[in-house]
Enzyme design. Structure first.
Site, PDB file in Angstrom:
ATOM      1  N   ASP A 177      35.412  39.508  43.659  1.00  0.00           N
ATOM      2  CA  ASP A 177      35.365  40.690  42.795  1.00  0.00           C
ATOM      3  C   ASP A 177      35.695  40.302  41.351  1.00  0.00           C
ATOM      4  O   ASP A 177      35.630  41.134  40.440  1.00  0.00           O
ATOM      5  CB  ASP A 177      36.263  41.829  43.310  1.00  0.00           C
ATOM      6  N   LYS A 216      37.208  38.984  52.397  1.00  0.00           N
ATOM      7  CA  LYS A 216      38.542  38.585  51.914  1.00  0.00           C
ATOM      8  C   LYS A 216      39.249  39.832  51.431  1.00  0.00           C
ATOM      9  O   LYS A 216      38.644  40.672  50.765  1.00  0.00           O
ATOM     10  CB  LYS A 216      38.428  37.558  50.778  1.00  0.00           C
ATOM     11  N   GLU A 243      43.150  41.185  49.712  1.00  0.00           N
ATOM     12  CA  GLU A 243      44.373  40.760  49.032  1.00  0.00           C
ATOM     13  C   GLU A 243      45.599  41.414  49.667  1.00  0.00           C
ATOM     14  O   GLU A 243      45.536  42.582  50.082  1.00  0.00           O
ATOM     15  CB  GLU A 243      44.306  41.144  47.542  1.00  0.00           C
ATOM     16  N   GLU A 279      46.900  31.910  45.260  1.00  0.00           N
ATOM     17  CA  GLU A 279      46.528  31.924  43.836  1.00  0.00           C
ATOM     18  C   GLU A 279      47.772  31.882  42.953  1.00  0.00           C
ATOM     19  O   GLU A 279      48.717  32.669  43.146  1.00  0.00           O
ATOM     20  CB  GLU A 279      45.693  33.183  43.522  1.00  0.00           C
TER      21      GLU A 279
HETATM   22  O1  KIV Z   1      37.506  37.089  42.900  1.00  0.00           O
HETATM   23  C1  KIV Z   1      37.570  35.853  43.015  1.00  0.00           C
HETATM   24  O2  KIV Z   1      36.705  35.105  42.545  1.00  0.00           O
HETATM   25  C2  KIV Z   1      38.714  35.310  43.739  1.00  0.00           C
HETATM   26  C3  KIV Z   1      38.980  33.844  43.654  1.00  0.00           C
HETATM   27  C4  KIV Z   1      39.309  33.434  42.290  1.00  0.00           C
HETATM   28  C5  KIV Z   1      39.956  33.382  44.662  1.00  0.00           C
HETATM   29  O3  KIV Z   1      39.427  36.051  44.368  1.00  0.00           O
END
Ligand code: KIV
Length: 263
Positions: A43, A112, A114, A181
Site C-alpha cells: 500500500d 499482508k 499490519e 520494519e
Molecule cells: O507497502 C509496502 O511496500 C510495505 C513494505 C515496505 C514492507 O509494506
C-alpha cells in the site's frame, strides 16, 4: 512458482529471500525476470504512485486494480498484497471478505496485514479460510499517527518486549512470514532466531531471513532515500537525461530521423 513452503525451506537452509514492492505490469515483469522470490503489492503505492503523504487513503479497489496488473506481468512469481487501512480492522467478517476478494480477483497468493496481538484473531480466521497471511510489525505505516511519525521502533525495553510478544503471537496465529520494519538490527536478529517462519526486513539490518525494498527506492527514482535504502541505480538521473534529450531533439528537428520514419 514459489509457495509458502519454499519460504520456510529457505529459512531452514539459510538461503536469503528477496521481496520487492511494486505496483504495475512492467515493473512486475522485470522483477520476475530478475528472479525476485516474492513481489509485494504494497500500500506504499499511495505514496510512491499516488503522491500521498501516508498509506491511509489507499482503497481496496486500488489495491485490486494494481495487483491485477502485477499478476499479468509476473505470472510465475509469488505475490503478496497489502490489505489497506480499515479493510481488516473493523470486523473479522469484513477481513475475510476483503482478503477473499483480493485472492479471487487478482490471482495473488497471500495478503499482508499490519499489527501484532490486536490482529491475531483476524490472522487465525484468514488462515483457517485458506488465505496465507504475512505479518508486519515494528514500524507499521498505517498507524503512523498513533506512532507519532515514521520513526524507528523497538528502541526502548518496553517497545522491544511488545514487538517480541507480537512476533510470537503472529507465529502462533499462523502467519507464514513476518515483515520487520525499522527496528534495530539486534532486535531483528533475536526475533529471526526464535521464529520458525521467515522474517523479511526493511530497515532491520542484515540478520533477517530476507529483505524487502520498494522498486522505485532501490532503483533511485526519488531525489532522496532513507538511510536503509541502497540505491542500485540512479534511475531518476537517467530518466531525466533521456527525457531532456527527447525534448531537445524534437525542438532541433533531429527526431524523428530517417531510421524512425515509415517510407
Ligand atoms: O507497502 C509496502 O511496500 C510495505 C513494505 C515496505 C514492507 O509494506
Amino acid at each position: 512458482m514459489k509457495t509458502i513452503l519454499d519460504f520456510l525451506k529457505a529459512k531452514e537452509e539459510g538461503k536469503k529471500i528477496t521481496m520487492v514492492s511494486t505496483y504495475d505490469y512492467w515493473s512486475a515483469r522485470i522483477c520476475e525476470e530478475a528472479g525476485v522470490d516474492c513481489i509485494l503489492v504494497g500500500d506504499s503505492l499511495g505514496m510512491v504512485v499516488q503522491g500521498l503523504e501516508t498509506t491511509l487513503p489507499v482503497s481496496l479497489e486500488e489495491m485490486i486494480y494494481h495487483s491485477k496488473a502485477v499478476r499479468r506481468g509476473a505470472k510465475d512469481t509469488f505475490i503478496v498484497v497489502d490489505m489497506p487501512f480499515l479493510t481488516y480492522q473493523v470486523s473479522v467478517e469484513d477481513a475475510v471478505a476483503n482478503a477473499g476478494r483480493i485472492l479471487k480477483e487478482t490471482g495473488a497468493n497471500a495478503v499482508k496485514i499490519e499489527g501484532g496481538e490486536e490482529v491475531a484473531t483476524v490472522v487465525k480466521k484468514l488462515v483457517s479460510a485458506g488465505i496465507p497471511v504475512m505479518g508486519h510489525i515494528g514500524l507499521t505505516p498505517q498507524s503512523v499517527h498513533a506512532l507519532g511519525g515514521y520513526r524507528v521502533q523497538g528502541r526502548t525495553h518496553e517497545e522491544q518486549k511488545r514487538i517480541i510478544k507480537d512476533a510470537k503471537i503472529l507465529e502462533q496465529s499462523g502467519v507464514f512470514a513476518v515483515v520487520l520494519e525499522a527496528v534495530p538490527s539486534k532486535l531483528a536478529k533475536e526475533i529471526t532466531e526464535f521464529l520458525e517462519v521467515p522474517t523479511i526486513g526493511i530497515g532491520a539490518g542484515k540478520y533477517t531471513d530476507g529483505q524487502v525494498l520498494v522498486f522505485h527506492d532501490l532503483l533511485g527514482f526519488f531525489d532522496k532515500s532513507p538511510k536503509f535504502v541502497k540505491r542500485y541505480l540512479e534511475g531518476k538521473k537517467l530518466f531525466l537525461q533521456a527525457l531532456e534529450k527527447f525534448k531537445e531533439e524534437v525542438e532541433n528537428q533531429q527526431f524523428p530521423d530517417e531510421e524512425h520514419t515509415y517510407g
